[in-house]
Write a protein that holds these residues in place. Structure first.
Motif, PDB file in Angstrom:
ATOM      1  N   ILE A 140       2.778  -8.596  -6.205  1.00 59.51           N
ATOM      2  CA  ILE A 140       3.198  -8.574  -4.822  1.00 59.51           C
ATOM      3  C   ILE A 140       3.357 -10.204  -4.481  1.00 59.51           C
ATOM      4  O   ILE A 140       2.326 -10.808  -4.468  1.00 59.51           O
ATOM      5  N   ALA A 141       4.269 -10.625  -3.696  1.00 61.00           N
ATOM      6  CA  ALA A 141       4.707 -12.124  -3.297  1.00 61.00           C
ATOM      7  C   ALA A 141       5.187 -11.706  -2.062  1.00 61.00           C
ATOM      8  O   ALA A 141       6.139 -11.173  -1.667  1.00 61.00           O
ATOM      9  N   THR A 142       4.641 -12.330  -0.639  1.00 60.48           N
ATOM     10  CA  THR A 142       5.299 -12.061   0.438  1.00 60.48           C
ATOM     11  C   THR A 142       4.850 -13.461   1.323  1.00 60.48           C
ATOM     12  O   THR A 142       3.980 -14.008   1.588  1.00 60.48           O
ATOM     13  N   GLY A 143       6.181 -13.786   1.694  1.00 61.64           N
ATOM     14  CA  GLY A 143       6.292 -15.049   2.539  1.00 61.64           C
ATOM     15  C   GLY A 143       6.462 -14.540   4.034  1.00 61.64           C
ATOM     16  O   GLY A 143       6.374 -15.325   4.962  1.00 61.64           O
ATOM     17  N   PHE A 144       6.504 -13.228   4.347  1.00 61.19           N
ATOM     18  CA  PHE A 144       6.488 -12.757   5.513  1.00 61.19           C
ATOM     19  C   PHE A 144       6.107 -11.345   5.748  1.00 61.19           C
ATOM     20  O   PHE A 144       6.279 -10.684   4.693  1.00 61.19           O
ATOM     21  N   MET A 145       6.050 -10.847   6.826  1.00 60.87           N
ATOM     22  CA  MET A 145       5.569  -9.312   7.291  1.00 60.87           C
ATOM     23  C   MET A 145       6.357  -8.843   8.592  1.00 60.87           C
ATOM     24  O   MET A 145       6.535 -10.040   9.345  1.00 60.87           O
ATOM     25  N   PHE A 146       6.773  -7.759   8.804  1.00 60.51           N
ATOM     26  CA  PHE A 146       7.280  -7.177  10.064  1.00 60.51           C
ATOM     27  C   PHE A 146       6.252  -6.826  10.751  1.00 60.51           C
ATOM     28  O   PHE A 146       5.023  -6.654  10.340  1.00 60.51           O
ATOM     29  N   HIS A 147       6.526  -6.452  12.119  1.00 59.11           N
ATOM     30  CA  HIS A 147       5.233  -6.128  13.005  1.00 59.11           C
ATOM     31  C   HIS A 147       4.693  -4.774  12.451  1.00 59.11           C
ATOM     32  O   HIS A 147       5.487  -4.053  12.087  1.00 59.11           O
ATOM     33  N   ASP A 148       3.403  -4.581  12.377  1.00 60.36           N
ATOM     34  CA  ASP A 148       2.830  -3.100  12.016  1.00 60.36           C
ATOM     35  C   ASP A 148       2.989  -3.070  10.691  1.00 60.36           C
ATOM     36  O   ASP A 148       2.373  -2.082  10.007  1.00 60.36           O
ATOM     37  N   GLU A 149       3.550  -3.804   9.789  1.00 61.10           N
ATOM     38  CA  GLU A 149       3.776  -3.600   8.518  1.00 61.10           C
ATOM     39  C   GLU A 149       2.334  -3.854   7.671  1.00 61.10           C
ATOM     40  O   GLU A 149       2.139  -3.150   6.628  1.00 61.10           O
ATOM     41  N   VAL A 150       1.826  -4.935   8.241  1.00 57.03           N
ATOM     42  CA  VAL A 150       0.479  -5.082   7.190  1.00 57.03           C
ATOM     43  C   VAL A 150      -0.423  -3.854   7.383  1.00 57.03           C
ATOM     44  O   VAL A 150      -0.959  -3.694   5.919  1.00 57.03           O
ATOM     45  N   GLU A 151      -0.628  -3.369   8.485  1.00 57.02           N
ATOM     46  CA  GLU A 151      -1.620  -2.378   8.468  1.00 57.02           C
ATOM     47  C   GLU A 151      -1.301  -1.019   7.598  1.00 57.02           C
ATOM     48  O   GLU A 151      -1.970  -0.647   6.768  1.00 57.02           O
ATOM     49  N   ASN A 152       0.253  -0.951   7.537  1.00 54.62           N
ATOM     50  CA  ASN A 152       0.596   0.382   6.488  1.00 54.62           C
ATOM     51  C   ASN A 152       0.674  -0.112   5.158  1.00 54.62           C
ATOM     52  O   ASN A 152       0.191   0.518   4.158  1.00 54.62           O
ATOM     53  N   LEU A 153       0.830  -1.410   4.994  1.00 50.73           N
ATOM     54  CA  LEU A 153       0.643  -1.871   3.430  1.00 50.73           C
ATOM     55  C   LEU A 153      -0.775  -1.858   2.852  1.00 50.73           C
ATOM     56  O   LEU A 153      -1.052  -1.432   1.924  1.00 50.73           O
ATOM     57  N   THR A 154      -1.894  -2.386   3.840  1.00 53.61           N
ATOM     58  CA  THR A 154      -2.874  -2.281   3.332  1.00 53.61           C
ATOM     59  C   THR A 154      -3.322  -0.940   3.151  1.00 53.61           C
ATOM     60  O   THR A 154      -4.295  -0.665   2.334  1.00 53.61           O
ATOM     61  N   GLU A 155      -3.167  -0.039   4.102  1.00 54.18           N
ATOM     62  CA  GLU A 155      -3.572   1.441   3.564  1.00 54.18           C
ATOM     63  C   GLU A 155      -3.282   1.823   2.218  1.00 54.18           C
ATOM     64  O   GLU A 155      -3.814   2.629   1.707  1.00 54.18           O
ATOM     65  N   HIS A 156      -2.001   1.566   2.095  1.00 51.25           N
ATOM     66  CA  HIS A 156      -1.462   2.285   0.772  1.00 51.25           C
ATOM     67  C   HIS A 156      -2.140   1.447  -0.263  1.00 51.25           C
ATOM     68  O   HIS A 156      -2.145   1.999  -1.241  1.00 51.25           O
ATOM     69  N   LEU A 157      -2.063   0.183  -0.171  1.00 49.24           N
ATOM     70  CA  LEU A 157      -2.696  -0.478  -1.223  1.00 49.24           C
ATOM     71  C   LEU A 157      -4.046  -0.282  -1.467  1.00 49.24           C
ATOM     72  O   LEU A 157      -4.507  -0.112  -2.687  1.00 49.24           O
ATOM     73  N   SER A 158      -5.066   0.146  -0.561  1.00 50.01           N
ATOM     74  CA  SER A 158      -6.223   0.707  -0.668  1.00 50.01           C
ATOM     75  C   SER A 158      -6.112   1.835  -1.809  1.00 50.01           C
ATOM     76  O   SER A 158      -7.116   1.993  -2.502  1.00 50.01           O
ATOM     77  N   LYS A 159      -5.196   2.829  -1.481  1.00 50.55           N
ATOM     78  CA  LYS A 159      -5.221   4.040  -2.256  1.00 50.55           C
ATOM     79  C   LYS A 159      -4.881   3.591  -3.752  1.00 50.55           C
ATOM     80  O   LYS A 159      -5.392   4.288  -4.627  1.00 50.55           O
ATOM     81  N   ALA A 160      -3.819   2.543  -3.564  1.00 49.65           N
ATOM     82  CA  ALA A 160      -3.609   2.379  -5.287  1.00 49.65           C
ATOM     83  C   ALA A 160      -4.775   1.812  -6.016  1.00 49.65           C
ATOM     84  O   ALA A 160      -4.993   2.065  -7.045  1.00 49.65           O
ATOM     85  N   LEU A 161      -5.482   0.867  -5.295  1.00 49.73           N
ATOM     86  CA  LEU A 161      -6.769   0.214  -6.031  1.00 49.73           C
ATOM     87  C   LEU A 161      -7.676   1.365  -6.247  1.00 49.73           C
ATOM     88  O   LEU A 161      -8.318   1.206  -7.158  1.00 49.73           O
ATOM     89  N   LYS A 162      -7.896   2.436  -5.428  1.00 53.49           N
ATOM     90  CA  LYS A 162      -8.955   3.366  -5.828  1.00 53.49           C
ATOM     91  C   LYS A 162      -8.563   4.007  -7.004  1.00 53.49           C
ATOM     92  O   LYS A 162      -9.248   4.881  -7.779  1.00 53.49           O
ATOM     93  N   LYS A 163      -7.121   4.316  -7.291  1.00 56.62           N
ATOM     94  CA  LYS A 163      -6.718   4.747  -8.557  1.00 56.62           C
ATOM     95  C   LYS A 163      -6.936   3.874  -9.643  1.00 56.62           C
ATOM     96  O   LYS A 163      -6.594   4.369 -10.654  1.00 56.62           O
TER      97      LYS A 163
END
Length: 249
Positions: A127-150
């Motif tokens: 992932i490379a990100t130079g920007f985020m939308f509002h409320d996107e960071v929270e959704n992204l981190t939640e799903h990334l946490s699940k991926a990391l646990k896998k």
């Protein structure tokens, strides 16, 4: 919940009685007397009511919280099973189908596709990100946490923050809370998510005076494996470089 029209009417009738005879249920529910016994037996078999022995037979409603709790669990299980089966079919067909490139418009649809890609990851995420939308960071981190646990190996290159629609969005500090490799670098206003070297998503936005205009966002969803592999290799090459925290213009 899997009830027929007659069963629904009989069940609602019993909810007002708590306990009643078949005749009472028929008269109040509109279910014909010739059908009501069969309907009540079916409700009992499905666990919605209980049959009380006696003359005449009486039918008592099972507490709704028990019925709905069991039904909720059953429906959830059936949905998860259906999702798993369809996902397996989908994943198996992707390699057999001609690759596609799709344009996705609108921040909600773009974020939904990003989360879907992350959720499908099995081995790697770049992932490379130079920007985020509002409320996107929270959704992204939640799903990334699940991926990391896998056990998905995840690398992230991120800008410290951005200004979206006039409001500052913290990116780096939030993503650094994840248990994965994160590098902070003031990259341009572009975002890329690469999954398993099989598919990727590029997101672009217009900006003015350093402010991102979210309504102009366009996502490019790419399933050309050869192209995605090349971009992933390029990402890994950039990753090994010493990235400054700020661009030298």
């Amino acid at each position: 919940m899997g009830l027929t029209d007659y069963e629904s009417k009989a069940y609602l009738s019993l909810a007002s009685f708590i306990s009643a005879t078949a005749l009472e249920v028929s008269e109040t529910s509109g279910v014909p007397l010739s059908k009501v016994y069969e309907v009540l037996r079916s409700l009992a078999k499905k666990g919605f009511i209980e049959i009380q022995r006696g003359k005449p037979l009486k039918y008592a409603i099972v507490p709704p919280q028990d019925v709905f709790g069991k039904s909720r669990a059953r429906i959830k299980e059936e949905l998860e099973e259906a999702e798993s089966e369809i996902k397996t079919i989908y994943d198996n067909q992707i390699p057999k189908s001609p690759p596609h490139i799709w344009l996705i418009y609108g921040t909600d649809k773009i974020i939904t596709k990003e989360l879907e890609i992350i959720g499908c990851a099995k081995d790697t995420l770049h992932i490379a990100t130079g920007f985020m939308f509002h409320d996107e960071v929270e959704n992204l981190t939640e799903h990334l946490s699940k991926a990391l646990k896998k056990g998905v190996q995840t690398r992230i290159i991120t800008a410290p923050c951005c200004i979206t629609d006039g409001e500052e969005v913290e990116i780096s500090e939030n993503l650094k809370k994840l248990d994965c490799e994160v590098k902070t670098f003031q990259i341009p206003f572009i975002k890329v998510i690469i999954r398993d070297k099989k598919e990727m998503m590029l997101i672009f936005c217009r900006f003015k005076d350093g402010i991102l205009i979210s309504q102009t966002a366009i996502g490019v969803w790419n399933q050309y494996t050869e192209f995605v592999e090349n971009i992933a290799d390029l990402y890994n090459l950039v990753w090994t470089m010493n990235l400054p925290t700020k661009l030298q213009l």
